[in-house]
Design a protein around this motif. Structure first.
Motif, PDB file in Angstrom:
ATOM      1  N   PHE A 223     -61.787  53.896 -62.701  1.00 39.67           N
ATOM      2  CA  PHE A 223     -62.691  54.295 -61.617  1.00 39.67           C
ATOM      3  C   PHE A 223     -63.568  55.498 -61.947  1.00 39.67           C
ATOM      4  O   PHE A 223     -64.564  55.736 -61.257  1.00 39.67           O
ATOM      5  CB  PHE A 223     -61.883  54.584 -60.349  1.00 39.67           C
ATOM      6  N   GLY A 224     -63.211  56.245 -63.004  1.00 38.10           N
ATOM      7  CA  GLY A 224     -64.006  57.415 -63.373  1.00 38.10           C
ATOM      8  C   GLY A 224     -65.471  57.110 -63.655  1.00 38.10           C
ATOM      9  O   GLY A 224     -66.363  57.838 -63.194  1.00 38.10           O
ATOM     10  N   PRO A 225     -65.770  56.047 -64.410  1.00 33.04           N
ATOM     11  CA  PRO A 225     -67.183  55.735 -64.695  1.00 33.04           C
ATOM     12  C   PRO A 225     -68.010  55.490 -63.440  1.00 33.04           C
ATOM     13  O   PRO A 225     -69.218  55.763 -63.417  1.00 33.04           O
ATOM     14  CB  PRO A 225     -67.084  54.469 -65.561  1.00 33.04           C
ATOM     15  N   GLN A 226     -67.392  54.990 -62.364  1.00 28.78           N
ATOM     16  CA  GLN A 226     -68.118  54.770 -61.113  1.00 28.78           C
ATOM     17  C   GLN A 226     -68.541  56.091 -60.464  1.00 28.78           C
ATOM     18  O   GLN A 226     -69.414  56.113 -59.609  1.00 28.78           O
ATOM     19  CB  GLN A 226     -67.240  53.987 -60.134  1.00 28.78           C
ATOM     20  N   LYS A 227     -67.914  57.181 -60.918  1.00 29.27           N
ATOM     21  CA  LYS A 227     -68.184  58.496 -60.347  1.00 29.27           C
ATOM     22  C   LYS A 227     -68.944  59.386 -61.319  1.00 29.27           C
ATOM     23  O   LYS A 227     -68.999  60.598 -61.148  1.00 29.27           O
ATOM     24  CB  LYS A 227     -66.855  59.144 -59.939  1.00 29.27           C
ATOM     25  N   GLY A 228     -69.514  58.756 -62.361  1.00 26.90           N
ATOM     26  CA  GLY A 228     -70.336  59.491 -63.310  1.00 26.90           C
ATOM     27  C   GLY A 228     -69.637  59.964 -64.555  1.00 26.90           C
ATOM     28  O   GLY A 228     -70.232  60.699 -65.355  1.00 26.90           O
ATOM     29  N   ALA A 229     -68.396  59.573 -64.785  1.00 25.79           N
ATOM     30  CA  ALA A 229     -67.653  60.032 -65.962  1.00 25.79           C
ATOM     31  C   ALA A 229     -68.024  59.229 -67.200  1.00 25.79           C
ATOM     32  O   ALA A 229     -67.948  57.996 -67.189  1.00 25.79           O
ATOM     33  CB  ALA A 229     -66.156  59.942 -65.702  1.00 25.79           C
ATOM     34  N   GLY A 230     -68.411  59.931 -68.262  1.00 25.28           N
ATOM     35  CA  GLY A 230     -68.638  59.296 -69.553  1.00 25.28           C
ATOM     36  C   GLY A 230     -67.334  59.182 -70.311  1.00 25.28           C
ATOM     37  O   GLY A 230     -66.282  59.635 -69.840  1.00 25.28           O
ATOM     38  N   PRO A 231     -67.349  58.594 -71.511  1.00 23.67           N
ATOM     39  CA  PRO A 231     -66.114  58.418 -72.289  1.00 23.67           C
ATOM     40  C   PRO A 231     -65.339  59.714 -72.507  1.00 23.67           C
ATOM     41  O   PRO A 231     -64.106  59.740 -72.384  1.00 23.67           O
ATOM     42  CB  PRO A 231     -66.619  57.822 -73.608  1.00 23.67           C
ATOM     43  N   ALA A 232     -66.033  60.790 -72.847  1.00 27.05           N
ATOM     44  CA  ALA A 232     -65.345  62.068 -73.066  1.00 27.05           C
ATOM     45  C   ALA A 232     -64.740  62.592 -71.769  1.00 27.05           C
ATOM     46  O   ALA A 232     -63.632  63.144 -71.754  1.00 27.05           O
ATOM     47  CB  ALA A 232     -66.307  63.096 -73.656  1.00 27.05           C
ATOM     48  N   ASP A 233     -65.471  62.417 -70.664  1.00 27.56           N
ATOM     49  CA  ASP A 233     -64.954  62.845 -69.360  1.00 27.56           C
ATOM     50  C   ASP A 233     -63.702  62.062 -68.989  1.00 27.56           C
ATOM     51  O   ASP A 233     -62.725  62.623 -68.473  1.00 27.56           O
ATOM     52  CB  ASP A 233     -66.011  62.645 -68.274  1.00 27.56           C
ATOM     53  N   VAL A 234     -63.735  60.749 -69.233  1.00 22.46           N
ATOM     54  CA  VAL A 234     -62.593  59.903 -68.905  1.00 22.46           C
ATOM     55  C   VAL A 234     -61.359  60.362 -69.666  1.00 22.46           C
ATOM     56  O   VAL A 234     -60.259  60.479 -69.104  1.00 22.46           O
ATOM     57  CB  VAL A 234     -62.902  58.421 -69.206  1.00 22.46           C
ATOM     58  N   ALA A 235     -61.537  60.638 -70.963  1.00 24.57           N
ATOM     59  CA  ALA A 235     -60.403  61.091 -71.771  1.00 24.57           C
ATOM     60  C   ALA A 235     -59.849  62.417 -71.253  1.00 24.57           C
ATOM     61  O   ALA A 235     -58.627  62.605 -71.155  1.00 24.57           O
ATOM     62  CB  ALA A 235     -60.828  61.227 -73.233  1.00 24.57           C
ATOM     63  N   ALA A 236     -60.746  63.332 -70.915  1.00 24.38           N
ATOM     64  CA  ALA A 236     -60.310  64.645 -70.413  1.00 24.38           C
ATOM     65  C   ALA A 236     -59.594  64.505 -69.074  1.00 24.38           C
ATOM     66  O   ALA A 236     -58.555  65.140 -68.836  1.00 24.38           O
ATOM     67  CB  ALA A 236     -61.511  65.573 -70.281  1.00 24.38           C
ATOM     68  N   LEU A 237     -60.136  63.675 -68.190  1.00 22.63           N
ATOM     69  CA  LEU A 237     -59.530  63.498 -66.880  1.00 22.63           C
ATOM     70  C   LEU A 237     -58.171  62.810 -66.976  1.00 22.63           C
ATOM     71  O   LEU A 237     -57.224  63.175 -66.265  1.00 22.63           O
ATOM     72  CB  LEU A 237     -60.463  62.688 -65.966  1.00 22.63           C
ATOM     73  N   ASP A 238     -58.061  61.822 -67.852  1.00 25.93           N
ATOM     74  CA  ASP A 238     -56.787  61.118 -67.990  1.00 25.93           C
ATOM     75  C   ASP A 238     -55.707  62.074 -68.506  1.00 25.93           C
ATOM     76  O   ASP A 238     -54.565  62.052 -68.023  1.00 25.93           O
ATOM     77  CB  ASP A 238     -56.940  59.923 -68.934  1.00 25.93           C
ATOM     78  N   ALA A 239     -56.066  62.918 -69.488  1.00 29.45           N
ATOM     79  CA  ALA A 239     -55.102  63.895 -70.000  1.00 29.45           C
ATOM     80  C   ALA A 239     -54.709  64.897 -68.915  1.00 29.45           C
ATOM     81  O   ALA A 239     -53.533  65.258 -68.778  1.00 29.45           O
ATOM     82  CB  ALA A 239     -55.695  64.616 -71.200  1.00 29.45           C
ATOM     83  N   ALA A 240     -55.697  65.331 -68.117  1.00 28.63           N
ATOM     84  CA  ALA A 240     -55.415  66.294 -67.049  1.00 28.63           C
ATOM     85  C   ALA A 240     -54.514  65.674 -65.984  1.00 28.63           C
ATOM     86  O   ALA A 240     -53.597  66.327 -65.471  1.00 28.63           O
ATOM     87  CB  ALA A 240     -56.720  66.773 -66.423  1.00 28.63           C
ATOM     88  N   LEU A 241     -54.760  64.398 -65.649  1.00 29.68           N
ATOM     89  CA  LEU A 241     -53.915  63.722 -64.672  1.00 29.68           C
ATOM     90  C   LEU A 241     -52.487  63.555 -65.203  1.00 29.68           C
ATOM     91  O   LEU A 241     -51.520  63.626 -64.425  1.00 29.68           O
ATOM     92  CB  LEU A 241     -54.503  62.355 -64.312  1.00 29.68           C
TER      93      LEU A 241
END
Length: 396
Positions: A223-241
């Motif tokens: 769901f991150g890409p639907q909110k403007g997350a690029g590949p690097a953002d997705v990786a960072a968010l998944d690690a943070a979660l």
């Protein structure tokens, strides 16, 4: 809206009872307006019919409106913040008996609220929804129904907890920034300031997905890409979660990393389950119970439901699916007919899901703009056709 008579079987000698329980037609009509149009079509053919209108929703955006329509209540409001911290006002509701409070995440922390600003996938948060929930708790309810959908953030529900008085701290004991990225520094969860009633009420969370919190099917990846997350953002968010889930487990003992449904709305259910003992439920089922649909179906002769597009997703936990399952389990076992803007599900698959038939309101080849402008009219006309086919002869 008329009342419903409970019984073991429908009385065929009396006026037929028709239950109208549609979802909204997104971009066109809210569920209450759809229900009114369908009910008018029924009465055009069988004026004596008893019609019970129960606008529905799948637990996401529009659920608050649907419940208010059935309860005949007006919304309450609270000043809060949107997903990027700007002041806003959000609506909430309380059931007529004062026992159930309704929080719709999209009201404070939804994408539409921040559509006028550049996406902030790393910093968007749910603090405003937590402040909204605090207002509901202040009203003295015994149960809080949390409706997810349309989330602008991926913060694992940390912002919601913060809005309820919790503090997410880094290794130095300082609060981490709001948003998913801030969770990469989360080292402690201080619950001492949590709203005093937060753990005294029942929390029920409406979800319509089974995604876990983390991993390739998790909140950030799917769901991150639907909110403007690029590949690097997705990786960072998944690690943070992942770090956030570890902290929740250390603090509460509840493991939410791979909990089905925990990845909904940017991971909000993870925090609600771990800290508040929330129950995750199918959104359509939860709404159906809240509006009294099971009781209404007990003596129904026909059920009309509907949505903008009737397709394969419709029979996987959406409104039509929930209505069909409840109808099949009711004493009357009434036929369920779908009226939709477009019908994309083959008849055999519809029948397998407990749907007797599905009809499109489009009269033929027509431009979408023209159809949108005549939705109520076409709903009424189609409902009249369905009623004539199923009830007119019996009523006569």
């Amino acid at each position: 809206m008329t009342g419903t008579t409970q019984g073991s079987a429908p009385d065929r000698s009396a006026a037929p009872h028709v239950v109208v329980a549609p979802d909204s037609f997104k971009g066109s009509l809210p569920a209450a307006a759809v229900a009114e149009a369908l009910a008018a079509g029924v009465r055009d053919v069988v004026p004596a019919a008893r019609v019970t209108c129960l606008p529905m929703a799948d637990g996401g955006e529009g659920t608050l409106e649907a419940l208010l329509g059935v309860w005949g209540a007006g919304p309450r409001e609270v000043a809060t913040v949107d997903a990027i911290g700007r002041p806003t006002t959000a609506r909430w509701a309380v059931s007529p008996d004062g026992k159930v409070g309704v929080v719709e995440l999209a009201e404070a922390s939804g994408l539409p609220r921040v559509a006028d600003a550049p996406p902030r996938p790393l910093g968007a948060h749910t603090r405003g929804t937590g402040e909204l929930a605090a207002a509901v708790l202040d009203a003295g309810v015994a149960e809080v129904l949390v409706c997810l959908g349309g989330s602008a953030s991926t913060d694992g529900g940390a912002g919601l907890l913060a809005g309820l008085g919790a503090r997410v701290l880094d290794a130095a004991g300082a609060p981490v920034p709001d948003g998913g990225a801030g969770l990469a520094r989360a080292a402690a969860l201080d619950l001492s300031g949590l709203h005093p009633r937060a753990r005294q009420v029942r929390w029920r969370v409406a979800v319509d997905v089974t995604n876990p919190l983390v991993g390739e099917l998790g909140a950030a990846a799917v769901f991150g890409p639907q909110k403007g997350a690029g590949p690097a953002d997705v990786a960072a968010l998944d690690a943070a979660l992942g770090r956030w889930a570890d902290l929740l487990e250390r603090t509460t003992g509840a493991r939410t990393h791979d909990l089905p449904g925990a990845g909904a709305a940017g991971g909000v259910p993870a925090a609600l389950v771990a800290v508040l003992g929330a129950e995750l439920e199918r959104g359509a089922d939860l709404v159906a119970e809240s509006v009294g649909l099971p009781a209404a179906l007990a003596d129904a002769a026909l059920v009309l439901t509907g949505e903008g597009s009737f397709d394969s997703q419709s029979v996987r936990g959406k409104v039509a699916d929930g209505v069909a399952r409840l109808a099949a389990a009711s004493p009357a076992r009434p036929p369920v007919v779908v009226v939709a803007g477009q019908v994309r599900l083959p008849a055999a698959q519809a029948r397998a899901a407990g749907i007797a038939a599905a009809f499109s309101i489009a009269p033929g080849p027509v431009a979408l703009e023209e159809l949108l402008g005549r939705t109520a009219e076409r709903l009424r006309e189609t409902a009249a056709h369905v009623t004539a086919l199923t009830l007119a002869g019996r009523a006569a």
